[in-house]
Design an enzyme around this catalytic site. Structure first.
Site, short mmCIF file in Angstrom:
data_model
loop_
_atom_site.label_atom_id
_atom_site.label_comp_id
_atom_site.label_asym_id
_atom_site.label_seq_id
_atom_site.Cartn_x
_atom_site.Cartn_y
_atom_site.Cartn_z
N GLU A 33 1.22 -0.18 -4.94
CA GLU A 33 0.29 0.88 -5.33
C GLU A 33 1.06 2.20 -5.36
O GLU A 33 1.27 2.83 -4.32
CB GLU A 33 -0.87 0.96 -4.35
CG GLU A 33 -1.84 2.09 -4.67
CD GLU A 33 -2.44 2.74 -3.43
OE1 GLU A 33 -3.50 3.34 -3.56
OE2 GLU A 33 -1.83 2.65 -2.34
N ASP A 79 -16.28 3.63 -29.51
CA ASP A 79 -16.77 4.65 -28.59
C ASP A 79 -17.69 5.65 -29.29
O ASP A 79 -18.19 6.57 -28.65
CB ASP A 79 -15.62 5.37 -27.91
CG ASP A 79 -14.87 6.31 -28.84
OD1 ASP A 79 -15.02 6.18 -30.08
OD2 ASP A 79 -14.10 7.16 -28.34
N ASP A 117 -11.88 5.70 -33.34
CA ASP A 117 -13.19 5.35 -32.78
C ASP A 117 -13.49 3.86 -32.74
O ASP A 117 -14.39 3.44 -31.99
CB ASP A 117 -14.29 6.05 -33.59
CG ASP A 117 -14.19 7.55 -33.51
OD1 ASP A 117 -14.06 8.07 -32.39
OD2 ASP A 117 -14.22 8.22 -34.56
N ASP A 143 0.83 -1.21 0.00
CA ASP A 143 0.00 0.00 0.00
C ASP A 143 0.86 1.26 0.00
O ASP A 143 1.91 1.33 0.66
CB ASP A 143 -0.88 -0.01 1.26
CG ASP A 143 -1.82 1.17 1.32
OD1 ASP A 143 -2.69 1.27 0.43
OD2 ASP A 143 -1.70 1.99 2.24
#
Length: 495
Positions: free
Chosen positions: A277, A442, A419, A247
């Site tokens: 992370e 999209d 696209d 973390d």
């Protein structure tokens, strides 16, 4: 919905396994009823049937808020739900025995367990101390904004409920760099303790981003380092976990984790792969960290932001550049890809939720791609009924099944249109039913031709996701599929 409800009929029987697949087995606002470890134990085989090979479990130790602590407000690393501390014996997720039983059940189902390791800070001290400290500008941690003063700091951790079990180490202010609260004057701010310096091997945001929250652990202090080494060995040997999720690594000195990981692997004799992370959308920062800590992987945060942006841009993002400036494109062998996690949910500190209409396409991109280790989010698999902020992605179990059964072999990418983009996996000629073709849009409905391999010539491929008619593979090994406006189509060989 329960995990067992998502079980899919296998696409075929395969002798060729796909790459690893991680499941983040929690969302942020789960019910504080101490039942989660039991749930995972009961559903371990159903989780394995989805193709999951690694499961990321929450921090298992007692937090400052007791039964209501998600796990990141760490109080006592040695209390895994065994001692009466912070008003409860179990953690939010259950008791120590239930945690160990869940790990055993997951192992029996063939799933490796990844433990969440939170070493950056401590919260919920048992007593205060008077400490001489210097006030610091929170926006520029190199800047002193006042004379040294005496403050009353919550820095004394004695763990009276544990009574010295497993470790008699107690924490005082010398174990920390600084704190953000003066109890005597009830002031919030940021203070650096006398004789302490922020670690320089951290992110440079705010000048130095060593301090994040609570009591900032001085991980490279010799006494603290020795205790964290001792705890790491105890934890791995006690629980039998197989991997680690680290973390907040941008706030912990890279020099510490480069050493701590190697020493832990040596002392336990375990491989203990680790993923950190490091929350940054700049791939250069991730690359720099991996140069300093080459024995870890990182979550591909830049890719997450690309997926989020594509989902909220009303079709104005160039899909052909989705992979550019991502860790998966730069260092694929050290990248863990994800669409959503507990911090990106609506209302959370890093909220950047991928819109529902694009989420299946985003998962197709990470699950069926040859690069990176994909991580599926619990809230996307099952929804978040506690808050109602995320619906279950109905296509997700199907995509996980395609990954496990069909997404193998060489990849061919066609990210050549702003696209409408796609990619394919050839599968293996000696394993019928393997191979897949993915097309996403999209903005507009379209046809797209993808190469899937000449060994598939003449085969019929069904549209498993997208609802379009089946297509046949041409003699040159190509197929031409259809995608709807803003849609996703996934084709696989009909068997």
């Amino acid at each position: 919905m329960r995990v067992s409800d998502t079980k899919q009929k296998p696409l075929h029987s395969s002798t060729q396994e796909a790459g690893p697949l991680m499941l983040q087995a929690f969302a942020w606002d789960m019910a504080p009823d101490a039942s989660h470890w039991r749930y995972l134990a009961q559903h371990a085989q159903s989780i394995a049937d989805l193709g999951v090979t690694i499961i990321w479990l929450l921090p298992a130790y007692k937090g400052n808020y007791g039964l209501n602590d998600v796990g990141y407000g760490v109080y006592d690393l040695y209390d895994l739900g065994e001692f009466d501390q912070k008003g409860t014996i179990p953690t939010k997720y259950g008791t120590k025995n239930e945690y160990l039983a869940a790990i055993d059940a997951l192992h029996e189902a063939g799933i490796a367990v990844c433990a969440d390791i939170v070493l950056n800070h401590r919260m919920g001290a048992d007593a205060t101390e008077m400490v001489r400290a210097t006030p610091i500008n929170q926006q520029d941690r190199h800047q002193v904004i006042g004379e040294p003063e005496m403050i009353e700091a919550w820095t004394r951790f004695t763990f009276p409920g544990r009574g010295g079990a497993y470790s008699d180490f107690t924490w005082d202010w010398t174990c920390f760099h600084g704190i953000d609260w003066d109890q005597a004057t009830r002031r919030k701010g940021l203070w650096l303790f006398e004789g302490k310096h922020w670690n320089e091997s951290v992110d440079t945001e705010f000048g130095n981003f060593d301090y994040l929250m609570g009591c900032d652990v001085h991980v490279t202090d010799p006494r603290v380092s020795e205790e964290l080494d001792r705890w790491g060995r105890w934890y791995v040997e006690t629980t039998g976990v197989d991997a680690l999720r680290l973390d907040a690594v941008k706030h912990v000195g890279s020099d510490f984790y480069a050493r701590w990981l190697e020493d832990l692997r040596t002392s336990t004799g375990r491989l203990l792969p680790a993923v950190g992370e490091y929350w940054s959308g700049d791939v250069r920062e991730l690359e720099a960290y991996l140069h300093e800590v080459p024995n870890a992987m990182l979550f591909d945060v830049p890719l997450h932001y690309h997926l989020h942006q594509a989902s909220v841009s009303d079709g104005n993002v160039d899909l052909s550049s989705l992979w550019e400036n991502t860790l998966t494109a730069s260092i694929p062998e050290l990248s863990v890809t994800f669409v959503e996690n507990h911090d990106t949910q609506p209302g959370q500190s890093l909220a950047s939720t991928v819109a529902s209409w694009f989420k299946a396409a985003a998962y197709a991109l990470i699950l069926l791609n040859e690069a990176g280790v994909p991580c599926v989010f619990w809230g996307d698999l099952l929804g978040t009924p506690e808050t109602g902020d995320l619906p279950a992605v109905r296509e997700l179990p199907i995509l996980m099944g395609v990954r496990f059964r069909a997404a193998i072999g060489p990849q061919h990418s066609a990210f050549d249109n702003p696209d409408v983009v796609g990619f394919s996996r050839e599968g293996r000629a000696d394993v019928p039913g393997t191979g897949c073709a993915v097309i996403l849009s999209d903005r507009c409905a379209a046809e797209k031709t993808l190469y899937v391999g000449t060994h598939h010539a003449g085969e019929e491929w069904e549209c498993l996701i997208g609802g379009h008619p089946a297509v046949f593979v041409a003699e040159d090994g190509t197929l031409t599929g259809i995608v709807s406006d803003g849609g996703l189509s996934v084709y696989v060989p009909r068997v």
